[in-house]
Design an enzyme around this catalytic site. Structure first.
Site, PDB file in Angstrom:
ATOM      1  N   GLU A 142       0.807  -1.216   0.000  1.00  0.00           N
ATOM      2  CA  GLU A 142       0.000   0.000   0.000  1.00  0.00           C
ATOM      3  C   GLU A 142       0.847   1.276   0.000  1.00  0.00           C
ATOM      4  O   GLU A 142       0.340   2.375  -0.244  1.00  0.00           O
ATOM      5  CB  GLU A 142      -0.923   0.020   1.224  1.00  0.00           C
ATOM      6  CG  GLU A 142      -2.007  -1.049   1.215  1.00  0.00           C
ATOM      7  CD  GLU A 142      -3.100  -0.757   0.203  1.00  0.00           C
ATOM      8  OE1 GLU A 142      -3.076   0.329  -0.400  1.00  0.00           O
ATOM      9  OE2 GLU A 142      -3.975  -1.613   0.017  1.00  0.00           O
ATOM     10  N   GLU A 179       6.673 -22.136   7.446  1.00  0.00           N
ATOM     11  CA  GLU A 179       7.047 -21.359   8.631  1.00  0.00           C
ATOM     12  C   GLU A 179       8.051 -22.104   9.520  1.00  0.00           C
ATOM     13  O   GLU A 179       8.695 -21.500  10.379  1.00  0.00           O
ATOM     14  CB  GLU A 179       5.820 -20.977   9.448  1.00  0.00           C
ATOM     15  CG  GLU A 179       5.267 -22.055  10.343  1.00  0.00           C
ATOM     16  CD  GLU A 179       4.220 -21.503  11.313  1.00  0.00           C
ATOM     17  OE1 GLU A 179       4.410 -21.672  12.522  1.00  0.00           O
ATOM     18  OE2 GLU A 179       3.222 -20.917  10.856  1.00  0.00           O
TER      19      GLU A 179
END
Length: 586
Positions: A398, A429
Site C-alpha cells: 500500500e 514457517e
C-alpha cells in the site's frame, strides 16, 4: 582427499549465493557455509578474491583439495583465474578441479563415474560423461527455449492459454489458475502483470506450479503443454546418449521441478524410457557444494545437515502460547444463533484496543525507529508466515500508491514466497534457514528496521530471519501476541496481548486485527515523520484512477487555495503530481 590429513573443500557459486562444504578424511561433512554470489562472469579479480577469501576465513587453512563449480565458468581462462586465487589462499593445495556449475550437479549424482544428469529448475540442460569425455545439450538460456524448465513450461502455458482464449473466448482451468496466481479478474487485466514478470526468468518460472496443478487436475491444455515441453527436454537425453555411445546409462535428475513435483518426475521418466534404454533414473538431492567436493574426493561423502537446518522445532512450547488457549467466552459456538455470534465477535474486538493501549511504550519505540530509518533513506521490512506474512506484504504494497514511494522502501517477506499469498504454505514457517536466506537475498542491511511478525512468537522462519537481520546490522523487532513467547537474542518485542481467540488458535481474528493496526501505525508514522504527509493530507498520492484523480484535484484546491479549473490545470502541467502542483506549499 590428500593423504596429508588436510580437508577437501567443495564450492558451488551461483547467481545469488555461493555455498561451500568442508569434508574430512572419513568423508564426513564437518562444516558448511554460504557467502555472496559466485557467477564468475559477473566478478572481477578483486571481487572473486574477496568472495573466496571469505570462505578461507571460515573454512580455515587446512585444505588440501578443492572442487569448485561456478556459474559462468565455461572456458579455460576462467577456470585458471579461479585456481590461481585458490592456490594463493591455500598454498599447500594439491588437486584442484574447477568447472561450470553443472559439474557439481553431475558429481553429486555420479561422483567421478559415467552417466547423465538432467537439470530442470528455472532453466534446463543435459550433461553426459563417458571415459573422460563430456557432452552437453541445452542450457543455452531462455532465448533458445530452456525446454522442459519451469520457465519454459510457464511461458508456453501462458501462450497456449491466450491462444485458446483468442480462439474461443473461454477461460480454461489453466487460465483460471493464472488469474488466481496474479490476483486478476480477467484475461485482459492479467496481461500487464505477466508482461512485468517477463524480463525476470525466476518470476515467470514461479507460475509453473499453476500449470502442473492444472495438468494433474486433468486440464487438457495444461497436460499437452507439460508433455510437449518435457518431451523436448527428453530429446536432449537421446542426443547425448547417442553422441557418447552410452549403453543403459544411469540418469540423475536435478533441480526443483524434479525434487518438488513427483508428477513431473514420473512423466519425464516415461518420456525418457520411450526414447532410450536407460538404467536407473533417480532424483539427485546432493547439495551443490557437496557435489563440488565429489569432483575431487575419492570416496563416498556422508552428508550432515547444518545446525540451523536441524534445529528441533519441538523445543519451542506451542502449548504455552495464549494464542493456542481456549477462550471461555466462546464455548459452545456451534450451538449459538447467528445474532449471538455476531454480538460475540463484535464485543471481543474490545480486547484489541486494550492490547494496543497496553503496548503503547513498545509501539512508540518501534515507530520511532521506523521513522528514523525512513527519514534517513533506510528501509522497513516485515517478515512473517501465513496470516502474519500476508498482513506484512499487504501493508508494504500500500505504500507506493498511498505515499508515492519506491516499492523498495517498505518490503514484505512471506514464508513460502509469493505463492503463499494466495495458497496456504503453512509448512514453510518451520524453516529457520529459509528465513535467514530471505534476509540475505532481499538485501537487508545496516540501519534498516526489520519487524518479524508471529502471533505465537514461535515461527522458526521469522525467528531465523530476525537473528539474521540483527547480525546484518538491522534494527530488529518481534511483533507477537503471546506473552509467553521465547525471546530472540538482541531483539526487542512489541507485545499485543490479545488473549485466546474465539476459535481456538485462529490468529487471523483478534491477533490479525491487532497486527494490522500496528503495521498501519508503523508505516503511516514513518511516512508522516519523513515528510510525505501535509497536515492530514497524502500529498504524494498516485492519481492512477478516477477516485484518486478526484482526490488529487481536491488536495490541490485545498493546499493551493485555488478553484477546480486552476487545480486541474496545475495537475496536468505537473503530470498529476500533487506535491509539485502545490509548489512551495508542500
Amino acid at each position: 582427499m590428500k593423504s596429508n590429513g588436510f580437508y577437501t573443500l567443495g564450492i558451488e557459486g551461483g547467481g545469488t549465493k555461493t555455498t561451500w562444504a568442508l569434508i574430512d578424511a572419513a568423508g564426513t561433512v564437518v562444516r558448511e557455509g554460504k557467502t555472496t554470489a559466485g557467477n564468475i562472469s559477473h566478478l572481477d579479480d578483486k571481487q572473486l578474491a574477496t568472495m573466496l577469501g571469505s570462505i578461507h576465513a571460515e573454512a580455515g587453512p587446512e585444505v588440501g583439495a578443492v572442487g569448485g563449480a561456478f556459474a559462468g565458468c565455461h572456458l579455460e581462462p576462467e577456470r585458471k583465474r579461479v585456481e590461481v586465487i585458490l592456490r594463493r589462499l591455500w598454498p599447500k593445495l594439491g588437486q584442484v578441479r574447477i568447472g561450470e556449475d553443472t559439474m557439481s550437479a553431475f558429481a553429486g549424482a555420479h561422483g567421478r563415474g559415467d552417466g547423465l544428469i538432467v537439470i530442470a529448475g528455472t532453466g534446463s540442460n543435459v550433461q553426459g560423461h563417458k571415459d573422460g569425455r563430456w557432452e552437453k545439450a541445452g542450457g543455452w538460456g531462455s532465448l533458445f527455449g530452456d525446454p522442459g524448465s519451469a520457465y519454459d513450461i510457464s511461458r508456453s502455458a501462458m501462450v497456449a492459454a491466450y491462444l485458446h482464449f483468442d480462439k474461443t473466448q473461454e477461460v480454461t482451468a489453466l487460465g483460471h489458475g493464472f488469474l488466481r496466481r496474479t490476483g486478476q479478474n480477467t484475461m485482459a487485466e492479467m496481461v500487464q502483470p505477466l508482461l512485468e514478470c517477463a524480463p525476470n526468468k525466476t518470476q515467470v518460472a514461479a507460475f509453473c506450479p499453476v500449470v502442473l496443478e492444472a495438468a494433474k487436475a486433468g486440464d487438457k491444455l495444461a497436460k499437452e503443454v507439460v508433455a510437449e515441453r518435457a518431451g523436448v527436454l527428453a530429446d536432449r537425453v537421446l542426443f547425448i546418449t547417442r553422441r557418447l555411445g552410452l549403453k543403459k546409462p544411469n540418469i540423475g535428475l536435478v533441480g526443483g521441478l524434479f525434487e518438488k513435483e513427483p508428477s513431473y518426475f514420473r512423466l519425464f521418466e516415461r518420456l525418457v524410457r520411450a526414447r532410450v534404454a536407460a538404467g536407473k533414473i533417480f532424483v539427485s538431492r546432493t547439495p551443490g557444494a557437496v557435489g563440488a567436493a565429489r569432483m575431487v574426493h575419492p570416496g563416498p561423502i556422508i552428508e550432515k545437515p547444518t545446525v540451523a537446518a536441524k534445529a528441533p522445532v519441538s523445543k519451542i512450547s506451542y502449548a504455552s502460547a495464549t494464542t493456542e488457549e481456549r477462550n471461555p467466552r466462546s464455548r459452545h459456538l456451534d450451538k449459538k444463533s447467528v445474532a449471538e455470534l455476531v454480538d460475540l465477535f463484535v464485543d471481543e474486538e474490545a480486547e484489541v484496543r486494550k492490547a494496543l493501549r497496553a503496548a503503547r511504550p513498545q509501539l512508540v519505540t518501534a515507530a520511532t525507529a521506523v521513522a528514523k530509518a525512513l527519514k534517513t533513506g533506510r528501509r522497513l521490512y516485515y517478515a512473517g508466515a501465513g496470516t502474519s506474512g500476508r498482513l506484512g506484504v499487504l501493508d508494504a504494497s500500500e505504500m507506493p500508491p498511498t505515499f508515492g514511494v519506491s516499492p523498495e522502501l517498505v518490503q514484505g517477506i512471506i514464508a513460502g514466497g509469493s505463492e503463499a499469498l494466495v495458497r496456504s504454505q503453512e509448512g514453510a514457517e518451520d524453516n529457520a534457514v529459509a528465513g535467514a536466506d530471505a534476509v540475505a537475498e532481499r538485501g537487508v542491511g545496516k540501519g534498516d528496521v526489520f519487524i518479524g511478525i508471529t502471533a505465537s512468537g514461535t515461527a522458526p522462519f521469522v525467528r531465523g530471519a530476525l537473528e539474521a537481520a540483527r547480525k546484518r546490522g538491522a534494527v530488529p523487532f518481534l511483533l507477537t501476541c503471546n506473552p509467553h513467547h521465547p525471546p530472540v537474542k538482541g531483539v526487542k518485542s512489541v507485545l499485543l496481548a490479545t488473549g485466546p481467540e474465539l476459535i481456538t488458535g485462529s490468529t487471523r481474528l483478534k491477533a490479525g486485527t491487532a497486527t494490522k493496526l500496528a503495521l498501519n501505525l508503523f508505516s503511516s508514522i514513518g511516512m508522516i515523520r519523513s515528510g510525505r504527509v501535509k497536515d492530514n493530507l497524502m500529498i504524494n498520492v498516485q492519481a492512477t484512477n478516477a477516485k484518486l484523480r478526484d482526490r488529487a484535484k481536491r488536495l490541490v484546491m485545498i493546499l493551493g487555495e485555488v478553484g477546480e479549473g486552476e487545480a486541474l490545470k496545475r495537475l496536468e502541467k505537473n503530470g498529476w503530481n500533487v506535491a509539485k502542483a502545490v509548489g512551495g506549499k508542500r
